[in-house]
Design a protein around this motif. Sequence first.
Motif, PDB file in Angstrom:
ATOM      1  N   GLY A  31      11.142  13.556 -11.882  1.00  0.00           N
ATOM      2  CA  GLY A  31       9.868  12.877 -12.051  1.00  0.00           C
ATOM      3  C   GLY A  31       8.756  13.776 -11.572  1.00  0.00           C
ATOM      4  O   GLY A  31       8.958  14.637 -10.710  1.00  0.00           O
ATOM      5  N   ILE A  32       7.555  13.597 -12.136  1.00  0.00           N
ATOM      6  CA  ILE A  32       6.394  14.358 -11.686  1.00  0.00           C
ATOM      7  C   ILE A  32       5.321  13.370 -11.278  1.00  0.00           C
ATOM      8  O   ILE A  32       4.889  12.534 -12.080  1.00  0.00           O
ATOM      9  CB  ILE A  32       5.896  15.351 -12.746  1.00  0.00           C
ATOM     10  N   GLN A  72      10.596   5.752  -9.318  1.00  0.00           N
ATOM     11  CA  GLN A  72      10.790   5.802 -10.775  1.00  0.00           C
ATOM     12  C   GLN A  72      11.989   6.685 -11.137  1.00  0.00           C
ATOM     13  O   GLN A  72      12.767   6.373 -12.043  1.00  0.00           O
ATOM     14  CB  GLN A  72       9.519   6.335 -11.458  1.00  0.00           C
ATOM     15  N   VAL A  73      12.147   7.813 -10.423  1.00  0.00           N
ATOM     16  CA  VAL A  73      13.285   8.706 -10.692  1.00  0.00           C
ATOM     17  C   VAL A  73      14.602   7.992 -10.380  1.00  0.00           C
ATOM     18  O   VAL A  73      15.576   8.075 -11.139  1.00  0.00           O
ATOM     19  CB  VAL A  73      13.152   9.994  -9.859  1.00  0.00           C
ATOM     20  N   VAL A  78      15.554  14.458 -18.620  1.00  0.00           N
ATOM     21  CA  VAL A  78      14.665  13.305 -18.723  1.00  0.00           C
ATOM     22  C   VAL A  78      13.614  13.418 -17.623  1.00  0.00           C
ATOM     23  O   VAL A  78      13.968  13.594 -16.438  1.00  0.00           O
ATOM     24  CB  VAL A  78      15.449  11.984 -18.572  1.00  0.00           C
ATOM     25  N   VAL A  79      12.358  13.344 -18.004  1.00  0.00           N
ATOM     26  CA  VAL A  79      11.246  13.392 -17.059  1.00  0.00           C
ATOM     27  C   VAL A  79      10.547  12.044 -17.088  1.00  0.00           C
ATOM     28  O   VAL A  79      10.268  11.514 -18.182  1.00  0.00           O
ATOM     29  CB  VAL A  79      10.250  14.516 -17.416  1.00  0.00           C
ATOM     30  N   VAL A  80      10.262  11.469 -15.916  1.00  0.00           N
ATOM     31  CA  VAL A  80       9.503  10.225 -15.850  1.00  0.00           C
ATOM     32  C   VAL A  80       8.202  10.485 -15.112  1.00  0.00           C
ATOM     33  O   VAL A  80       8.129  11.351 -14.230  1.00  0.00           O
ATOM     34  CB  VAL A  80      10.307   9.099 -15.149  1.00  0.00           C
ATOM     35  N   ASP A  81       7.174   9.749 -15.501  1.00  0.00           N
ATOM     36  CA  ASP A  81       5.886   9.853 -14.832  1.00  0.00           C
ATOM     37  C   ASP A  81       5.942   9.011 -13.562  1.00  0.00           C
ATOM     38  O   ASP A  81       5.905   7.782 -13.619  1.00  0.00           O
ATOM     39  CB  ASP A  81       4.774   9.362 -15.760  1.00  0.00           C
ATOM     40  N   GLY A  82       6.079   9.663 -12.410  1.00  0.00           N
ATOM     41  CA  GLY A  82       6.171   8.930 -11.157  1.00  0.00           C
ATOM     42  C   GLY A  82       6.950   9.697 -10.112  1.00  0.00           C
ATOM     43  O   GLY A  82       7.381  10.840 -10.339  1.00  0.00           O
TER      44      GLY A  82
END
Length: 669
Positions: free
Chosen positions: A546-547, A526-527, A518-522
């Motif tokens: 997160g990225i 956020q992670v 799962v990747v989240v923008d942040g």
Amino acid sequence: MADPATYRPAPGSVPESPGVYRFRDEGGRVIYVGKAKNLRSRLNSYFADFAGLHPRTQTMLQTAARVDWTVVGTEVEALQLEYSWIKEYDPRFNVRYRDDKSYPYLAVTLDEEFPRVMVMRGAKRKGVRYFGPYSHAWAIRETVDLLLRVFPVRTCKPGTFERQHRIGRPCLLGDIGKCSAPCVGRVTPQEHRLLAEEFCEFMAGNTGRFIKRLEREMRAAAAVEEYERAARLRDDVRALQQALEKQSVVLGDDTDCDVIALAEDPLQAAFQVFYVRGGRIRGQRGWVVDKVEDVSAGELVERFLMQLYEEGADAGMPREVLVPAEPADATAMTDLLGGRRGGPVRLRVPQRGDKKALLDTVERNAREALKQHKTRRSSDLTARSLALQEIQEALGLAEAPLRIECYDVSNLQGTDVVASMVVFEDGLPRKSEYRRFKIRTVEGQDDVRSIHEVITRRFRRHLAERDAAPAVAAERREGAAGDVLAAYGFEDAEEGGHRPIDPETGRPRKFAYPPNLVVVDGGAPQVAAARRALDELGVDDIDVCGIAKRMEEVWLPGDDDPVILSRGSEGLFLLQRLRDEAHDFAIRYHRQRRSKGMTASELDAVPGLGPARRRALLQHFGSLRRLKEATPDQIAEVPGIGLRTAESILGALRGEPSSGEHGQGEKPG
């Protein structure tokens, strides 16, 4: 890997009838669909000598966990059922056909009051007549430009048509005679439709009668000394002849056929189709095939014909189809295509003469297409494999993340908060499984809580589907699967509109499979929110990262420092693609909701203005901005809108009280 012997059908349990069979994995998903004249003989071939099977077939059997079958009456029914199931389930081990590029068509929108000639790509729609496909859009435009001298059909977009209609003046094409200007009433709808139908008839190959008609009119005009009209008709004849010269003559004038050629290697194949009408090449199209299973040329041709002529009794299907090899079941395929066309269809492998020479030309095109595709694809495959390997190593994952889900949140100053979920499998977008969410419990601009809500909703659904699957499978045999699904809450389809997978039929679940990553923008907050949501649900076998946009840093849960991937890293590039795709998908949904909200809030404020008149206003002016710029008299031109209502509308949109609020002729104090 499963042992095929554990799910081999019992001896004598498989009928010796025509039918279609499905292999399924442990999750109930259909991974392969096939047909057979004799089901028992075909299925026995899979289990009799495992070591002698093709490696790809061995992989399929080891991935599967069970097999089932459906008996049909005839081989034609088996063909139809196999194709419909392949479309429905998209099995991973079946051959997959895809266009090797996006081909443009010449389209005539006969479903409109004033038909329009246009270049169109993508899915076809009912009521539109298509010609082609063509290799290049510019080739279509050159042909259309020549034909508009004789058949001045409109080519403008709806917005342009409406604008010229409102101002009462035709556009440039109308002024130079390349449009009959129906927007200003120079021709009636019936006259314009006749022009469009004649345009279609010419493009369909019935060219001779139009040229002969123009030549007769030219001679008649010259006989009565109308030399200017005769000269114009002469130029029209030359324009039609020039349009015909752009299409190569390859066969006799009365020949209509599709010519299909194939070039293949052990892993891939390329199909090319030339569409010949009236002896001339009217279009060309190509497909690339991933040979996931071990199939012969005849089987490839059979399945390709099913896809090519998918759309029932298509007017574009000719009487004769030239193929490089006979289909695996030529008789059944001929009967099936004949039913779809509504008349006899002949499948033929040419051996000599002009048709054999043309087939050889198409085959050369197929070989060149396969060569170009392999050149492009080799770098893509290498890059994707390298990207997944780099992500696995950089994040310390147990295995390469073959399925990745990425989440992003979008809002405007805390209003209309939405989120998106995009899915990449094997490094490629899986757009059919994208999802979007309307944030329910979070108010204001709080991305951390929004991420927590979205991850919770998505994986709570996954857990419910997983827990329901055994009960559904058991109850389906007793006809009560619907009650079980309802008990698990699956009647609520708000987030995607799809039912969960049925283990008995293999139809897709709402969210298909859980991801590896799962990747989240942040960044770190956020992670942490995503990891906390998974922990609260007891999901501990899915990794999270997160990225962050600022420095393109990759964050892991609980780490004080980010993971830094090199700027040239294929892994970083794939994560950026994921993040950007999720961002764009969320933005589109947010704008859609905000646009609906603005439209409703501003026009809803007008007393007595119902949904029908609101739609009429927006259709007439095209946007709220243009509506605000209009005068009361212009608004009153819309059917159902009077002058006083028009003044009320402008007052509401501009934030000013209308004269109707103070009485007739009264001004505000």
